[in-house]
Design a protein around this motif. Sequence first.
Motif, PDB file in Angstrom:
ATOM      1  N   THR A   1       0.808  -1.219   0.000  1.00 56.78           N
ATOM      2  CA  THR A   1       0.000   0.000   0.000  1.00 56.78           C
ATOM      3  C   THR A   1       0.845   1.275   0.000  1.00 56.78           C
ATOM      4  O   THR A   1       0.345   2.346  -0.346  1.00 56.78           O
ATOM      5  N   THR A   2       2.112   1.178   0.365  1.00 62.42           N
ATOM      6  CA  THR A   2       2.909   2.380   0.601  1.00 62.42           C
ATOM      7  C   THR A   2       3.189   3.183  -0.672  1.00 62.42           C
ATOM      8  O   THR A   2       3.379   4.390  -0.596  1.00 62.42           O
ATOM      9  N   LEU A   3       3.231   2.540  -1.817  1.00 62.04           N
ATOM     10  CA  LEU A   3       3.545   3.247  -3.061  1.00 62.04           C
ATOM     11  C   LEU A   3       2.309   3.657  -3.852  1.00 62.04           C
ATOM     12  O   LEU A   3       2.437   4.287  -4.909  1.00 62.04           O
ATOM     13  N   LEU A   4       1.128   3.321  -3.366  1.00 61.19           N
ATOM     14  CA  LEU A   4      -0.079   3.644  -4.122  1.00 61.19           C
ATOM     15  C   LEU A   4      -0.263   5.154  -4.331  1.00 61.19           C
ATOM     16  O   LEU A   4      -0.573   5.582  -5.455  1.00 61.19           O
ATOM     17  N   PRO A   5      -0.088   5.996  -3.313  1.00 61.61           N
ATOM     18  CA  PRO A   5      -0.238   7.439  -3.558  1.00 61.61           C
ATOM     19  C   PRO A   5       0.764   7.962  -4.593  1.00 61.61           C
ATOM     20  O   PRO A   5       0.410   8.773  -5.456  1.00 61.61           O
ATOM     21  N   LEU A   6       2.019   7.519  -4.506  1.00 59.65           N
ATOM     22  CA  LEU A   6       3.028   7.948  -5.480  1.00 59.65           C
ATOM     23  C   LEU A   6       2.666   7.461  -6.878  1.00 59.65           C
ATOM     24  O   LEU A   6       2.811   8.192  -7.860  1.00 59.65           O
ATOM     25  N   GLY A   7       2.191   6.220  -6.969  1.00 60.50           N
ATOM     26  CA  GLY A   7       1.816   5.668  -8.267  1.00 60.50           C
ATOM     27  C   GLY A   7       0.690   6.447  -8.910  1.00 60.50           C
ATOM     28  O   GLY A   7       0.737   6.744 -10.116  1.00 60.50           O
ATOM     29  N   ARG A   8      -0.325   6.806  -8.145  1.00 58.94           N
ATOM     30  CA  ARG A   8      -1.435   7.571  -8.695  1.00 58.94           C
ATOM     31  C   ARG A   8      -0.998   8.978  -9.067  1.00 58.94           C
ATOM     32  O   ARG A   8      -1.468   9.553 -10.046  1.00 58.94           O
ATOM     33  N   GLN A   9      -0.043   9.542  -8.295  1.00 60.23           N
ATOM     34  CA  GLN A   9       0.495  10.867  -8.606  1.00 60.23           C
ATOM     35  C   GLN A   9       1.252  10.835  -9.933  1.00 60.23           C
ATOM     36  O   GLN A   9       1.163  11.772 -10.737  1.00 60.23           O
ATOM     37  N   ILE A  10       1.973   9.755 -10.174  1.00 61.48           N
ATOM     38  CA  ILE A  10       2.765   9.630 -11.403  1.00 61.48           C
ATOM     39  C   ILE A  10       1.895   9.345 -12.615  1.00 61.48           C
ATOM     40  O   ILE A  10       2.071   9.945 -13.681  1.00 61.48           O
ATOM     41  N   ALA A  11       0.962   8.420 -12.473  1.00 59.99           N
ATOM     42  CA  ALA A  11       0.170   7.960 -13.621  1.00 59.99           C
ATOM     43  C   ALA A  11      -1.301   7.898 -13.238  1.00 59.99           C
ATOM     44  O   ALA A  11      -1.823   6.818 -12.938  1.00 59.99           O
ATOM     45  N   PRO A  12      -1.998   9.040 -13.239  1.00 59.92           N
ATOM     46  CA  PRO A  12      -3.396   9.062 -12.786  1.00 59.92           C
ATOM     47  C   PRO A  12      -4.347   8.251 -13.663  1.00 59.92           C
ATOM     48  O   PRO A  12      -5.435   7.902 -13.205  1.00 59.92           O
ATOM     49  N   HIS A  13      -3.959   7.968 -14.897  1.00 60.77           N
ATOM     50  CA  HIS A  13      -4.855   7.252 -15.798  1.00 60.77           C
ATOM     51  C   HIS A  13      -4.421   5.805 -16.061  1.00 60.77           C
ATOM     52  O   HIS A  13      -4.979   5.145 -16.938  1.00 60.77           O
ATOM     53  N   ALA A  14      -3.442   5.336 -15.323  1.00 56.41           N
ATOM     54  CA  ALA A  14      -2.957   3.967 -15.512  1.00 56.41           C
ATOM     55  C   ALA A  14      -3.595   3.027 -14.502  1.00 56.41           C
ATOM     56  O   ALA A  14      -4.067   3.457 -13.441  1.00 56.41           O
ATOM     57  N   ALA A  15      -3.610   1.759 -14.835  1.00 53.18           N
ATOM     58  CA  ALA A  15      -3.989   0.737 -13.865  1.00 53.18           C
ATOM     59  C   ALA A  15      -2.783   0.475 -12.967  1.00 53.18           C
ATOM     60  O   ALA A  15      -1.670   0.279 -13.459  1.00 53.18           O
ATOM     61  N   LEU A  16      -2.995   0.499 -11.666  1.00 49.36           N
ATOM     62  CA  LEU A  16      -1.912   0.282 -10.707  1.00 49.36           C
ATOM     63  C   LEU A  16      -1.970  -1.153 -10.190  1.00 49.36           C
ATOM     64  O   LEU A  16      -3.028  -1.620  -9.774  1.00 49.36           O
ATOM     65  N   VAL A  17      -0.830  -1.826 -10.208  1.00 47.98           N
ATOM     66  CA  VAL A  17      -0.709  -3.164  -9.634  1.00 47.98           C
ATOM     67  C   VAL A  17       0.322  -3.076  -8.524  1.00 47.98           C
ATOM     68  O   VAL A  17       1.527  -3.046  -8.777  1.00 47.98           O
ATOM     69  N   ALA A  18      -0.138  -2.979  -7.292  1.00 47.46           N
ATOM     70  CA  ALA A  18       0.747  -2.849  -6.136  1.00 47.46           C
ATOM     71  C   ALA A  18       0.991  -4.238  -5.559  1.00 47.46           C
ATOM     72  O   ALA A  18       0.068  -4.870  -5.056  1.00 47.46           O
ATOM     73  N   VAL A  19       2.222  -4.701  -5.632  1.00 47.06           N
ATOM     74  CA  VAL A  19       2.565  -6.080  -5.276  1.00 47.06           C
ATOM     75  C   VAL A  19       3.308  -6.101  -3.945  1.00 47.06           C
ATOM     76  O   VAL A  19       4.064  -5.180  -3.619  1.00 47.06           O
ATOM     77  N   ARG A  20       3.105  -7.161  -3.190  1.00 46.41           N
ATOM     78  CA  ARG A  20       3.742  -7.331  -1.880  1.00 46.41           C
ATOM     79  C   ARG A  20       4.891  -8.326  -1.998  1.00 46.41           C
ATOM     80  O   ARG A  20       4.747  -9.418  -2.551  1.00 46.41           O
ATOM     81  N   GLY A  21       6.062  -7.959  -1.471  1.00 50.30           N
ATOM     82  CA  GLY A  21       7.172  -8.898  -1.399  1.00 50.30           C
ATOM     83  C   GLY A  21       6.838 -10.087  -0.518  1.00 50.30           C
ATOM     84  O   GLY A  21       5.985  -9.993   0.365  1.00 50.30           O
ATOM     85  N   ARG A  22       7.541 -11.195  -0.709  1.00 53.09           N
ATOM     86  CA  ARG A  22       7.170 -12.439  -0.019  1.00 53.09           C
ATOM     87  C   ARG A  22       8.047 -12.758   1.190  1.00 53.09           C
ATOM     88  O   ARG A  22       7.783 -13.732   1.894  1.00 53.09           O
ATOM     89  N   ILE A  23       9.069 -11.948   1.445  1.00 48.91           N
ATOM     90  CA  ILE A  23       9.980 -12.226   2.558  1.00 48.91           C
ATOM     91  C   ILE A  23       9.597 -11.342   3.747  1.00 48.91           C
ATOM     92  O   ILE A  23       9.675 -10.110   3.648  1.00 48.91           O
ATOM     93  N   PRO A  24       9.181 -11.924   4.881  1.00 44.96           N
ATOM     94  CA  PRO A  24       8.809 -11.099   6.042  1.00 44.96           C
ATOM     95  C   PRO A  24      10.001 -10.328   6.587  1.00 44.96           C
ATOM     96  O   PRO A  24      11.121 -10.830   6.623  1.00 44.96           O
ATOM     97  N   GLN A  25       9.748  -9.087   6.980  1.00 44.63           N
ATOM     98  CA  GLN A  25      10.760  -8.279   7.647  1.00 44.63           C
ATOM     99  C   GLN A  25      10.069  -7.350   8.632  1.00 44.63           C
ATOM    100  O   GLN A  25       9.284  -6.493   8.231  1.00 44.63           O
TER     101      GLN A  25
END
Length: 283
Positions: A102-126
């Motif tokens: 979820t952390t990059l969603l605001p930046l992604g929408r700011q960069i590309a307001p008309h694109a489909a956003l696919v926000a993916v989660r890494g698989r290694i817990p930290q």
Amino acid sequence: MLGNATTRRTLLRSLPRGLYRQRNGLKCARFNQLSRSLKIFRFEAGKLMKVTRNQKDVAMAEESLEDGILQENSGFFYRLLRPANLPGDWLFLLHGSGVDETTLLPLGRQIAPHAALVAVRGRIPQEDGFRWFTRITPTRFEQASIRAEADAFAGFVDGIAKRRRFDLSRATFLGYSNGANLVSSVMLLHPGLIQRAALLRPMPVLDSVPPTDLSKARALIIAGAADLTYAPFAPVLAALLTSHGAKVEAHTIASGHEIGDPDAEIVRQWLADPAVAVAASDR
């Protein structure tokens, strides 16, 4: 002949009670069966006509219900957000260490307001979040983990493209820190899959790189001048990608390891560059 209808009804009522009920019951059963058949036919015909007339609209409505909802595909959790109109461009977002998708969603929408956003989660817990591959030190990483996660992510991307029926040449992959490092690793290990990459605060992480043709790839690298740990590695990554044929544009901004509006503006201008757009449309 039993005469007219009134005569027939009179004769039927004169039959013994059980026999009359049996006769009347058979008529009701046949009527009810026919009525049910007609209802089923009308229902199924209605469904078929509705799907045939509005198949596209129904599919879009069903898909809109999943926007922003956490989903899973090929072992990766992700969130998909689409604009109101059908998207042409797709922006994959790969977060940094210790957070989630979820952390990059605001930046992604700011960069590309008309694109489909696919926000993916890494698989290694930290800590309370996730990362993309196992870390040994802040600048050394487990090589087997990098390759395994790069292979898995390549499979995820291919699966999403087929499931959503979009051309990967219309996709941009934006990664931050550890997410950017996975993007560059996928580029080098799976050439041709990622053709446009925006890498924020990256560094090279592979100890050895196979012969790779990146002549169809374009990459944007943004380092932070005050990012003392990772900024010195940005030119090394730029040289590595360039040596394999990628067209690389590199920037250093007045920032630390954090990202913000200046990064968004540079990425937005880079995506708007006709050279980047033409390169994508030619593939």
